[in-house]
Design an enzyme around this catalytic site. Structure first.
Site, mmCIF file in Angstrom:
data_model
loop_
_atom_site.group_PDB
_atom_site.id
_atom_site.type_symbol
_atom_site.label_atom_id
_atom_site.label_comp_id
_atom_site.label_asym_id
_atom_site.label_seq_id
_atom_site.Cartn_x
_atom_site.Cartn_y
_atom_site.Cartn_z
ATOM 1 N N ASP A 1 -54.230 11.144 0.110
ATOM 2 C CA ASP A 1 -53.721 10.677 1.409
ATOM 3 C C ASP A 1 -53.849 9.163 1.513
ATOM 4 O O ASP A 1 -54.933 8.602 1.355
ATOM 5 C CB ASP A 1 -54.546 11.318 2.534
ATOM 6 C CG ASP A 1 -54.083 10.880 3.912
ATOM 7 O OD1 ASP A 1 -53.369 11.665 4.569
ATOM 8 O OD2 ASP A 1 -54.435 9.764 4.330
ATOM 9 N N TYR B 1 -53.030 1.055 5.360
ATOM 10 C CA TYR B 1 -54.228 0.818 4.552
ATOM 11 C C TYR B 1 -54.026 -0.327 3.564
ATOM 12 O O TYR B 1 -54.984 -0.807 2.960
ATOM 13 C CB TYR B 1 -54.627 2.066 3.745
ATOM 14 C CG TYR B 1 -54.854 3.331 4.529
ATOM 15 C CD1 TYR B 1 -55.049 3.320 5.903
ATOM 16 C CD2 TYR B 1 -54.890 4.555 3.869
ATOM 17 C CE1 TYR B 1 -55.252 4.498 6.608
ATOM 18 C CE2 TYR B 1 -55.104 5.743 4.567
ATOM 19 C CZ TYR B 1 -55.265 5.703 5.935
ATOM 20 O OH TYR B 1 -55.470 6.864 6.612
ATOM 21 N N LYS C 1 -47.905 7.437 5.450
ATOM 22 C CA LYS C 1 -47.642 7.358 6.899
ATOM 23 C C LYS C 1 -46.791 6.136 7.218
ATOM 24 O O LYS C 1 -46.841 5.134 6.494
ATOM 25 C CB LYS C 1 -48.975 7.271 7.665
ATOM 26 C CG LYS C 1 -49.982 8.311 7.208
ATOM 27 C CD LYS C 1 -51.289 8.284 7.950
ATOM 28 C CE LYS C 1 -52.290 9.189 7.239
ATOM 29 N NZ LYS C 1 -53.076 8.515 6.189
ATOM 30 N N HIS D 1 -48.028 7.359 11.854
ATOM 31 C CA HIS D 1 -49.467 7.052 11.811
ATOM 32 C C HIS D 1 -50.110 7.069 13.200
ATOM 33 O O HIS D 1 -51.190 7.608 13.388
ATOM 34 C CB HIS D 1 -49.679 5.683 11.157
ATOM 35 C CG HIS D 1 -51.047 5.490 10.591
ATOM 36 N ND1 HIS D 1 -51.298 4.786 9.450
ATOM 37 C CD2 HIS D 1 -52.257 5.936 11.016
ATOM 38 C CE1 HIS D 1 -52.597 4.801 9.197
ATOM 39 N NE2 HIS D 1 -53.197 5.491 10.140
#
Ligand code: A2P
Length: 294
Positions: free
Chosen positions: A48, A53, A82, A115
């Protein structure tokens, strides 16, 4: 209950999703790449990540190397990413997602999530996800960090019901109202920060259970998720922990001990779910991108 590292749940569109995976939040590209390679080596089937990120390139590199190192094919791994808050909206989501696929070195993802529910935008973003799904570039689509109010609003406009809602979920943050709503609407719950970012690992009651079952506190929590059929994606940057978090299939928590952990919920509500407003400053994304230096 017979569970193992290949255990899956069937999503509302028939796609099977692994119950245990590895997350990479707060890992820079190089670290994420290494973690993904270790995860594949130790048998994880679910990885994931998220544009937010700042490590999709690292994950893509780790995935490509990890597949080849372990004799795996792309379809052996379930990959989630996401849509970044700043990309929400119809056209911007479609454009951004094509680049995300390039960074991930793949031509599809298994699960694509919104997200965060950016106010005034998430319904348009969802239309883009439906298009991506219908084109086969995402095998399933879902959301993350949506409370009951946002989910209800999305469902009133959506053609496709989200397959997954990924939210912060751990023994001290169980979000029971969201879990119940997801169960009623056939939306699978997925736990981010299942170990509470590490903070739940010293909880005295879970420590007692760890001694009783001769396991670590992390293993007790992850086993509890598995027995409750909640998808969990613990994050680690250490091979020892990545391996340890898979070693949860040789014991079973009794119903009483599952209930004991259920009762640890403090019912505290994260401000994120009720009042989230995108302020244009994604935590950490610039720093992690800057750390890529190959
Ligand atoms: P690290 O990244 O240094 O390996 P969560 O997934 O709930 O956000 O928790 C992630 C945190 O928990 C990270 O700090 C990670 O450490 C730590 N962690 C993950 N697995 C274990 C484990 N088995 N034992 C102890 N700490 C762990």
């Amino acid at each position: 209950m017979k569970l193992d590292l290949n255990s899956t749940v069937t999503l509302n569109n028939g796609i099977k999703m692994p119950l245990l995976g590895m997350g990479v939040w707060k890992s820079a590209n190089k670290t994420a790449s290494q973690s993904v390679r270790w995860a594949l080596k130790h048998g994880y089937k679910l990885i994931d990540t998220a544009k937010q990120y700042g490590n999709e390139r690292g994950v893509g590199e780790g995935l490509t190397k990890g597949l080849s190192e372990n004799g795996l094919k792309r379809e052996d791994i379930f990959l989630t990413t996401k849509i970044f808050n700043g990309d929400e909206g119809y056209e911007s989501t479609l454009d951004a997602f094509d680049n995300q696929l390039k960074n991930l070195q793949t031509d599809y993802v298994d699960l694509l999530l919104i997200h965060w529910p950016v106010s005034g935008k998430y319904n348009e973003t969802w239309k883009a996800l439906e298009k991506i799904y219908n084109e086969g570039k995402a095998k399933a689509i879902g959301v993350s960090n949506f409370n009951v109010e946002r989910l209800t609003d999305l469902l009133s406009e959506a053609t496709i019901t989200p397959a997954v809602n990924q939210m912060e979920f751990h023994p001290l943050e169980q979000e029971t109202d969201i879990k119940n709503f997801c169960d009623q609407n056939d939306i699978q719950l997925e736990a981010w920060s299942p170990l509470g970012g590490g903070e739940v690992l010293n909880n005295p009651q879970i420590t007692n259970l760890a001694e009783k079952y001769n396991k670590s506190t992390a293993q007790i929590i992850l086993r509890w998720d598995m027995q409750r059929k909640i998808i969990a994606i613990p994050k680690s940057t250490h091979e020892k922990y990545i391996q340890q978090n898979t070693d949860i299939y040789d014991f079973e928590l009794s119903n009483e001990d599952v209930q004991l952990i259920n009762n640890l919920d403090l019912e505290k509500r994260s401000l994120w779910y009720g009042n989230f407003a995108w302020n244009g400053n994604p935590d950490g994304i610039k720093d992690t991108i800057d750390e890529w230096d190959d």
